[in-house]
Design an enzyme around this catalytic site. Sequence first.
Site, PDB file in Angstrom:
ATOM      1  N   GLU A  72      -2.198  -3.289   4.164  1.00  0.00           N
ATOM      2  CA  GLU A  72      -2.178  -3.600   2.742  1.00  0.00           C
ATOM      3  C   GLU A  72      -3.568  -3.717   2.129  1.00  0.00           C
ATOM      4  OE1 GLU A  72       0.802  -4.434   0.740  1.00  0.00           O
ATOM      5  OE2 GLU A  72       1.737  -3.337   2.377  1.00  0.00           O
ATOM      6  N   ASP A  90       1.018   2.634  -8.991  1.00  0.00           N
ATOM      7  CA  ASP A  90       2.256   3.026  -8.310  1.00  0.00           C
ATOM      8  C   ASP A  90       3.498   2.757  -9.149  1.00  0.00           C
ATOM      9  OD1 ASP A  90       2.298   0.275  -8.248  1.00  0.00           O
ATOM     10  OD2 ASP A  90       2.724   0.109  -6.111  1.00  0.00           O
ATOM     11  N   THR A  95      -0.530  -5.664  -8.893  1.00  0.00           N
ATOM     12  CA  THR A  95      -0.250  -6.046  -7.517  1.00  0.00           C
ATOM     13  C   THR A  95      -1.272  -7.102  -7.125  1.00  0.00           C
ATOM     14  OG1 THR A  95       0.630  -3.875  -6.914  1.00  0.00           O
ATOM     15  CG2 THR A  95      -0.189  -5.245  -5.129  1.00  0.00           C
TER      16      THR A  95
END
Length: 287
Positions: A72, A90, A95
Amino acid sequence: MRSRSIARTATRVTLGLALLAVPATAVAATTTAPAHRAAAPAHAAAHAARAAVGLDDPAKKEIAMQLVSSAENSSLDWKAQYQYIEDIGDGRGYTGGIIGFTSGTHDMLELVELYTKRKPDNVLAAYLPALRKVDGGDSHAGLDPNYPKDWRKAAKDPDFRKAQDDERDRVYFNPAVKQGKADGIGVLGQFAYYDAIVMHGDGDDKTSFSGIRKRALAKAKPPAQGGDEKTYLNAFLDARVWAMKQEEAHSDTSRVDTEQRVFLKQGNLDLHTPLAWKVYGDDYHIG
């Protein structure tokens, strides 16, 4: 590579199997037994060994956090990621944090709601109306320009870091371990479940964790149903790779191919250190 299924509803993991009883005394795991093992007593002993070892053991959980962080965040230092936040393009909005909470898939909203419930005057509380509006999409409406700055400010607060830990465990880690133990798989298998939930979330769609597990069950039985652990885990990883290839953001499958599959081929079903693997071409090592 932080992303998960945007189609999941409220990141709730509904797991169907009841937990098997876990022996109180750990049994040493045998990772070199042949796949064709047929004797019932031997199979029962191996199953007991798997059930006795859990990813929730503190040392194993630390390994899990580092493995996920390597994929990640391209780093083993997962604790440095509380302050992480960006839009990686995305389709899931912002995020952020140790597990890649996203503004477009509900879990970031739930995290800030929990933090605000515990600490009403926190710096992120004012963004809750905007987070509710952008939930389910990639919009930053009401969040820009200061949300990333305030997220990083909040990350200095131990209460916010604790909230991230708790939501990670509630939504992702604990359900993965619970289902893994119910299926009679050991630490590696439980980690494979956890990594899948982290990336794909859970829900009714075929590429969610439950969909991946269902696809695997159509090919092989887990130990809890009398199957061979390595055979079942190979089926699960095959199903995981299939799910990853359904979306461009997940199309690099190295976190399976050059990490989890490597440990499985080595017979390291309990993630004993030292561990060496690659993710997205980068080398990592623990122990």
